[in-house]
Design a protein around this motif. Sequence first.
Motif, PDB file in Angstrom:
ATOM      1  N   GLY A  45       0.896  -0.985   0.263  1.00 39.05           N
ATOM      2  CA  GLY A  45       0.061  -0.122   0.121  1.00 39.05           C
ATOM      3  C   GLY A  45       0.929   1.244   0.144  1.00 39.05           C
ATOM      4  O   GLY A  45       1.052   2.132  -0.931  1.00 39.05           O
ATOM      5  N   PHE A  46       1.630   1.186   0.534  1.00 39.74           N
ATOM      6  CA  PHE A  46       2.053   3.318   0.909  1.00 39.74           C
ATOM      7  C   PHE A  46       3.211   2.864  -0.045  1.00 39.74           C
ATOM      8  O   PHE A  46       3.801   3.496  -0.520  1.00 39.74           O
ATOM      9  N   GLY A  47       4.387   1.322   0.151  1.00 40.89           N
ATOM     10  CA  GLY A  47       5.293   1.054  -0.922  1.00 40.89           C
ATOM     11  C   GLY A  47       5.359   1.869  -2.442  1.00 40.89           C
ATOM     12  O   GLY A  47       5.942   1.708  -2.741  1.00 40.89           O
ATOM     13  N   SER A  48       3.958   0.235  -2.563  1.00 44.66           N
ATOM     14  CA  SER A  48       3.833   0.430  -4.099  1.00 44.66           C
ATOM     15  C   SER A  48       3.480   2.468  -4.503  1.00 44.66           C
ATOM     16  O   SER A  48       3.678   3.102  -5.696  1.00 44.66           O
ATOM     17  N   ALA A  49       3.030   3.096  -3.160  1.00 48.84           N
ATOM     18  CA  ALA A  49       2.718   4.317  -4.028  1.00 48.84           C
ATOM     19  C   ALA A  49       3.721   5.238  -4.009  1.00 48.84           C
ATOM     20  O   ALA A  49       4.688   6.271  -5.043  1.00 48.84           O
ATOM     21  N   ILE A  50       4.554   5.384  -3.095  1.00 47.35           N
ATOM     22  CA  ILE A  50       5.783   5.945  -3.418  1.00 47.35           C
ATOM     23  C   ILE A  50       6.844   5.086  -4.026  1.00 47.35           C
ATOM     24  O   ILE A  50       7.317   5.779  -4.717  1.00 47.35           O
ATOM     25  N   LEU A  51       6.842   4.404  -4.822  1.00 44.35           N
ATOM     26  CA  LEU A  51       7.737   3.171  -5.791  1.00 44.35           C
ATOM     27  C   LEU A  51       7.014   3.919  -7.078  1.00 44.35           C
ATOM     28  O   LEU A  51       8.247   4.292  -7.957  1.00 44.35           O
ATOM     29  N   ALA A  52       5.227   4.347  -7.308  1.00 46.30           N
ATOM     30  CA  ALA A  52       4.975   4.300  -8.382  1.00 46.30           C
ATOM     31  C   ALA A  52       5.669   6.229  -8.666  1.00 46.30           C
ATOM     32  O   ALA A  52       5.583   6.175  -9.506  1.00 46.30           O
ATOM     33  N   GLY A  53       5.510   7.239  -7.603  1.00 44.80           N
ATOM     34  CA  GLY A  53       5.889   8.746  -7.799  1.00 44.80           C
ATOM     35  C   GLY A  53       7.182   8.797  -8.302  1.00 44.80           C
ATOM     36  O   GLY A  53       7.581   9.320  -8.964  1.00 44.80           O
ATOM     37  N   PHE A  54       8.366   7.411  -7.378  1.00 45.32           N
ATOM     38  CA  PHE A  54       9.584   7.177  -7.918  1.00 45.32           C
ATOM     39  C   PHE A  54       9.833   7.304  -9.469  1.00 45.32           C
ATOM     40  O   PHE A  54       9.905   7.878 -10.634  1.00 45.32           O
ATOM     41  N   PHE A  55       8.823   5.672 -10.060  1.00 50.52           N
ATOM     42  CA  PHE A  55       8.763   5.907 -11.392  1.00 50.52           C
ATOM     43  C   PHE A  55       8.528   6.535 -11.917  1.00 50.52           C
ATOM     44  O   PHE A  55       8.766   6.714 -13.599  1.00 50.52           O
ATOM     45  N   LEU A  56       6.976   7.593 -11.753  1.00 51.10           N
ATOM     46  CA  LEU A  56       6.270   7.950 -13.031  1.00 51.10           C
ATOM     47  C   LEU A  56       7.621   9.365 -12.985  1.00 51.10           C
ATOM     48  O   LEU A  56       7.229   9.826 -13.907  1.00 51.10           O
ATOM     49  N   THR A  57       8.477   9.623 -12.252  1.00 47.77           N
ATOM     50  CA  THR A  57       9.210  10.999 -12.350  1.00 47.77           C
ATOM     51  C   THR A  57      10.425  10.115 -13.108  1.00 47.77           C
ATOM     52  O   THR A  57      11.194  11.351 -14.171  1.00 47.77           O
ATOM     53  N   ALA A  58      11.146   9.534 -12.085  1.00 47.26           N
ATOM     54  CA  ALA A  58      11.856   9.050 -12.628  1.00 47.26           C
ATOM     55  C   ALA A  58      11.964   8.374 -14.802  1.00 47.26           C
ATOM     56  O   ALA A  58      13.645   8.911 -14.785  1.00 47.26           O
ATOM     57  N   VAL A  59      11.534   8.028 -14.547  1.00 45.04           N
ATOM     58  CA  VAL A  59      10.842   7.159 -16.000  1.00 45.04           C
ATOM     59  C   VAL A  59      11.225   8.281 -17.364  1.00 45.04           C
ATOM     60  O   VAL A  59      11.971   8.461 -17.810  1.00 45.04           O
ATOM     61  N   PRO A  60      10.827   9.589 -17.142  1.00 45.50           N
ATOM     62  CA  PRO A  60      10.698  10.776 -18.064  1.00 45.50           C
ATOM     63  C   PRO A  60      11.997  11.547 -18.221  1.00 45.50           C
ATOM     64  O   PRO A  60      13.333  11.759 -19.206  1.00 45.50           O
ATOM     65  N   ASN A  61      12.357  10.805 -17.405  1.00 51.83           N
ATOM     66  CA  ASN A  61      14.588  11.851 -16.991  1.00 51.83           C
ATOM     67  C   ASN A  61      15.576  10.490 -17.983  1.00 51.83           C
ATOM     68  O   ASN A  61      16.240  10.945 -18.200  1.00 51.83           O
ATOM     69  N   TRP A  62      14.639   9.212 -17.732  1.00 48.14           N
ATOM     70  CA  TRP A  62      16.060   8.346 -18.683  1.00 48.14           C
ATOM     71  C   TRP A  62      15.552   8.024 -20.477  1.00 48.14           C
ATOM     72  O   TRP A  62      16.321   8.119 -21.177  1.00 48.14           O
ATOM     73  N   THR A  63      14.250   8.384 -20.473  1.00 49.13           N
ATOM     74  CA  THR A  63      13.503   8.467 -21.962  1.00 49.13           C
ATOM     75  C   THR A  63      13.838   9.707 -22.782  1.00 49.13           C
ATOM     76  O   THR A  63      13.859   9.943 -23.550  1.00 49.13           O
ATOM     77  N   GLY A  64      13.309  10.808 -21.733  1.00 48.95           N
ATOM     78  CA  GLY A  64      13.324  12.208 -22.420  1.00 48.95           C
ATOM     79  C   GLY A  64      12.041  11.964 -23.166  1.00 48.95           C
ATOM     80  O   GLY A  64      11.841  13.426 -23.496  1.00 48.95           O
ATOM     81  N   ARG A  65      10.703  11.477 -23.016  1.00 46.32           N
ATOM     82  CA  ARG A  65      10.110  11.687 -22.891  1.00 46.32           C
ATOM     83  C   ARG A  65       9.418  12.354 -21.627  1.00 46.32           C
ATOM     84  O   ARG A  65       9.269  12.415 -20.770  1.00 46.32           O
ATOM     85  N   LEU A  66       7.768  12.869 -22.538  1.00 45.37           N
ATOM     86  CA  LEU A  66       7.120  14.230 -21.229  1.00 45.37           C
ATOM     87  C   LEU A  66       6.607  13.352 -20.681  1.00 45.37           C
ATOM     88  O   LEU A  66       6.155  11.924 -20.882  1.00 45.37           O
ATOM     89  N   PRO A  67       6.100  13.204 -19.205  1.00 46.75           N
ATOM     90  CA  PRO A  67       6.194  12.353 -18.452  1.00 46.75           C
ATOM     91  C   PRO A  67       4.535  12.017 -18.357  1.00 46.75           C
ATOM     92  O   PRO A  67       3.196  13.269 -18.790  1.00 46.75           O
ATOM     93  N   VAL A  68       3.452  10.959 -18.180  1.00 50.13           N
ATOM     94  CA  VAL A  68       2.331  10.812 -17.842  1.00 50.13           C
ATOM     95  C   VAL A  68       1.891  11.602 -16.948  1.00 50.13           C
ATOM     96  O   VAL A  68       1.970  12.239 -16.268  1.00 50.13           O
ATOM     97  N   SER A  69       0.586  12.661 -16.882  1.00 50.24           N
ATOM     98  CA  SER A  69       0.039  13.091 -16.493  1.00 50.24           C
ATOM     99  C   SER A  69      -1.308  13.252 -16.751  1.00 50.24           C
ATOM    100  O   SER A  69      -2.243  12.447 -17.973  1.00 50.24           O
ATOM    101  N   GLY A  70      -2.743  13.780 -16.037  1.00 54.79           N
ATOM    102  CA  GLY A  70      -3.145  14.102 -16.572  1.00 54.79           C
ATOM    103  C   GLY A  70      -4.472  13.320 -15.952  1.00 54.79           C
ATOM    104  O   GLY A  70      -3.786  12.672 -15.139  1.00 54.79           O
ATOM    105  N   TRP A  71      -5.183  13.359 -16.973  1.00 57.77           N
ATOM    106  CA  TRP A  71      -6.426  11.841 -17.090  1.00 57.77           C
ATOM    107  C   TRP A  71      -5.788  10.160 -16.498  1.00 57.77           C
ATOM    108  O   TRP A  71      -6.576   9.756 -15.338  1.00 57.77           O
ATOM    109  N   PRO A  72      -5.263   9.836 -17.257  1.00 55.51           N
ATOM    110  CA  PRO A  72      -3.659   8.795 -17.101  1.00 55.51           C
ATOM    111  C   PRO A  72      -3.691   8.676 -15.489  1.00 55.51           C
ATOM    112  O   PRO A  72      -3.568   7.386 -15.229  1.00 55.51           O
ATOM    113  N   LEU A  73      -3.099   9.723 -15.316  1.00 57.80           N
ATOM    114  CA  LEU A  73      -1.920   9.761 -13.577  1.00 57.80           C
ATOM    115  C   LEU A  73      -3.315   9.971 -13.158  1.00 57.80           C
ATOM    116  O   LEU A  73      -3.082   8.599 -11.566  1.00 57.80           O
TER     117      LEU A  73
END
Length: 406
Positions: A76-104
Amino acid sequence: MSPIDQSIPTRRGAVPRGLLQTGPVLFSYGFRPFFLGGAIWACITMVLWITALTGQIEIADAYGLYAWHAHEMLFGFGSAILAGFFLTAVPNWTGRLPVSGWPLAGLFSLWCLGRLAMLAPDVIGVLPAAMLDALFLPALLIISAREIIAGKQWKNLKVLIGVGVLTAANLGFHYETIAIGAPDYASRFGISAYIALVCVIGGRIIPSFTRNWLAKQGATRFPTPFDRFDMITILTSVAALLIWSVSPEGRITAIAAGIAAAIQFARLYRWRGWTTTRETLVTILHVAYLFVPLGFMAIAAAALGWIDRASAMHVLTVGTMSGMMLAVMTRATRGHTGRQLTASKMTNLCYAAILLCALIRPLSAILSAHLDVIYASAGLLWLSAFGLYLIEYGPMLIRVRRQTMG
């Protein structure tokens, strides 16, 4: 609710990404809803846990109080922080804009649905609650994989192995709880997935952030960059975690964990953490990682019967997992909201609270006559750590990003 920072039109029907549409700031970047939600849930679950332990309320009686507590901390707690990290770090790795809005917002709603379901197995049934909870991690895995593959960052696909193991461990946790009432193996595999991710990702960000800070101070000696030794360390640690997950007792487990502890101490030494003590925003990363070798030492001690398994697991879950998560949450929130990358007094109190919690909770193994005091102290320190984070960083997470760094 404030609008997000920018409004840039997209083609009709396109999936919103980055800062491409008007809407709540909260859903403009992955770290915002998940760090906020994760910190709130960390406090709520601890209050519920302490209240239930004292017999004042009943929680998830059909699922089992202890199983519920373990699940909500890990998945519960752990997966939320993991998600926050991945959804922020992956755009830095890929150079793509982050997922946001209604999908997020949809992904975050899926996580919230799981939390509500796990609070209500007595009402909706244990199996439906487990099924609703099990939706979130596969969704996170699919989104992360899509972004990494679309960005052609093939080398980063390996970090998804940890998310995949965590997803399977969550399913196993529910199965073991429902079938035999004791999520034994799944708990260890879930913890192992988190520790493996800390070993892999920590090996990137800790020496990198340390080097950047030291360079600004005019230093000439820097952390040793990633090399074959780091790869050997990761493989040795993963092997030890696998052995522990399958067989937590015995000499083989103790030896494997002891070797992993020794090599992790050496790895941490190569990152020169003692040179960063003037900036705790950097130092906390090293201190949190210190609990990796300490955790392996605790595994070895438990395997030999010197301490109980629960105490060894809390060294890893509170010290390594939660300590590293809080370190990343504070730094990422400051950096991505335009704040100065330096720890405030309140941030330092957050760090002190979580580290004291990590040190006090395992004392139950040797001070069994004072369990009530230990549990109460650890619970209050946990609440202090994440409560202070919410007080200082909560407003940052729901407000527009500052245009210039402080």
